[in-house]
Design a protein around this motif. Structure first.
Motif, PDB file in Angstrom:
ATOM      1  N   THR A 230       0.817  -1.218   0.000  1.00  0.00           N
ATOM      2  CA  THR A 230       0.000   0.000   0.000  1.00  0.00           C
ATOM      3  C   THR A 230       0.849   1.266   0.000  1.00  0.00           C
ATOM      4  O   THR A 230       0.313   2.367   0.068  1.00  0.00           O
ATOM      5  N   GLY A 231       2.167   1.103  -0.072  1.00  0.00           N
ATOM      6  CA  GLY A 231       3.054   2.256  -0.145  1.00  0.00           C
ATOM      7  C   GLY A 231       3.557   2.773   1.186  1.00  0.00           C
ATOM      8  O   GLY A 231       4.294   3.758   1.226  1.00  0.00           O
ATOM      9  N   GLN A 232       3.185   2.113   2.289  1.00  0.00           N
ATOM     10  CA  GLN A 232       3.663   2.545   3.603  1.00  0.00           C
ATOM     11  C   GLN A 232       5.110   2.106   3.804  1.00  0.00           C
ATOM     12  O   GLN A 232       5.487   0.999   3.421  1.00  0.00           O
ATOM     13  N   ARG A 233       5.899   2.993   4.419  1.00  0.00           N
ATOM     14  CA  ARG A 233       7.284   2.654   4.714  1.00  0.00           C
ATOM     15  C   ARG A 233       7.330   1.494   5.701  1.00  0.00           C
ATOM     16  O   ARG A 233       6.569   1.452   6.658  1.00  0.00           O
ATOM     17  N   ARG A 234       8.267   0.582   5.466  1.00  0.00           N
ATOM     18  CA  ARG A 234       8.498  -0.552   6.355  1.00  0.00           C
ATOM     19  C   ARG A 234       9.975  -0.545   6.726  1.00  0.00           C
ATOM     20  O   ARG A 234      10.828  -0.940   5.944  1.00  0.00           O
ATOM     21  N   PHE A 235      10.257  -0.065   7.928  1.00  0.00           N
ATOM     22  CA  PHE A 235      11.623   0.021   8.419  1.00  0.00           C
ATOM     23  C   PHE A 235      12.049  -1.318   8.998  1.00  0.00           C
ATOM     24  O   PHE A 235      11.227  -2.073   9.517  1.00  0.00           O
ATOM     25  N   THR A 236      13.340  -1.604   8.942  1.00  0.00           N
ATOM     26  CA  THR A 236      13.894  -2.847   9.469  1.00  0.00           C
ATOM     27  C   THR A 236      14.772  -2.542  10.684  1.00  0.00           C
ATOM     28  O   THR A 236      15.076  -1.380  10.982  1.00  0.00           O
ATOM     29  N   ASN A 237      15.202  -3.597  11.366  1.00  0.00           N
ATOM     30  CA  ASN A 237      16.139  -3.421  12.478  1.00  0.00           C
ATOM     31  C   ASN A 237      17.416  -2.738  11.999  1.00  0.00           C
ATOM     32  O   ASN A 237      17.992  -1.922  12.715  1.00  0.00           O
TER      33      ASN A 237
END
Length: 164
Positions: A74-81
């Protein structure tokens, strides 16, 4: 991300770690309290973990201070560790007083690859010199403050003895 970093990433602050068998880099250090086994966070979760606003996180990405942040369908940012570890390091650079332009240069060098180690090292060494100079200035200031505090403490004791 290395296996040991992935394992450590879910443990968060205060987690017991075995002694590293190698020198740890800034990307290996885990300082954020993170749910065990998770490696995807929304921008609001990252804002809560880091104390940075969502606006600041978007700005960091826009100016190139953050590496590419994955997006959901959906275009939302997904940050990682790994992103959180990078943001922690950027926070340390901010505390040094390093200009944002230099931080962006450093980030670009990191993305360019290992052949930029000498340039990265030079940038960090220059920053370290500035930090050491500022620490020395602060130590001198602390000495002056301690002297003044001792003077006032001595004056207070003298007044107590004389009953003034």
């Amino acid at each position: 991300m290395a296996q040991s970093t992935q394992e450590a990433a879910g443990r968060g602050i205060g987690a017991a770690r075995s002694k590293p068998s190698r020198t740890r880099s800034c990307e290996d250090v885990v300082v954020h309290p993170r749910p065990h086994g998770r490696d995807q966070y929304t921008i609001s979760e990252v804002a809560a973990f880091t104390g940075l606003s969502a606006h600041t996180l978007r700005w960091y990405e826009r100016i190139g201070l953050m590496p590419h942040v994955d997006r959901s369908h959906t275009g939302q940012r997904r940050f990682t560790n790994r992103d959180l570890d990078w943001l922690d390091f950027v926070g340390k650079l901010r505390l040094t007083g390093m200009p944002v332009a230099d931080m962006v240069t450093y980030a670009e060098l990191v993305r360019a690859g290992d052949h930029t180690f000498p340039e990265r090292r030079a940038l960090l060494e220059a920053t370290r010199v500035d930090v050491a100079r500022r620490i020395a200035e602060l130590q001198e200031t602390l000495t002056v403050l301690d002297g003044k505090i001792s003077t006032y403490a001595g004056a207070a004791r003298a007044q107590e003895r004389t009953g003034a």
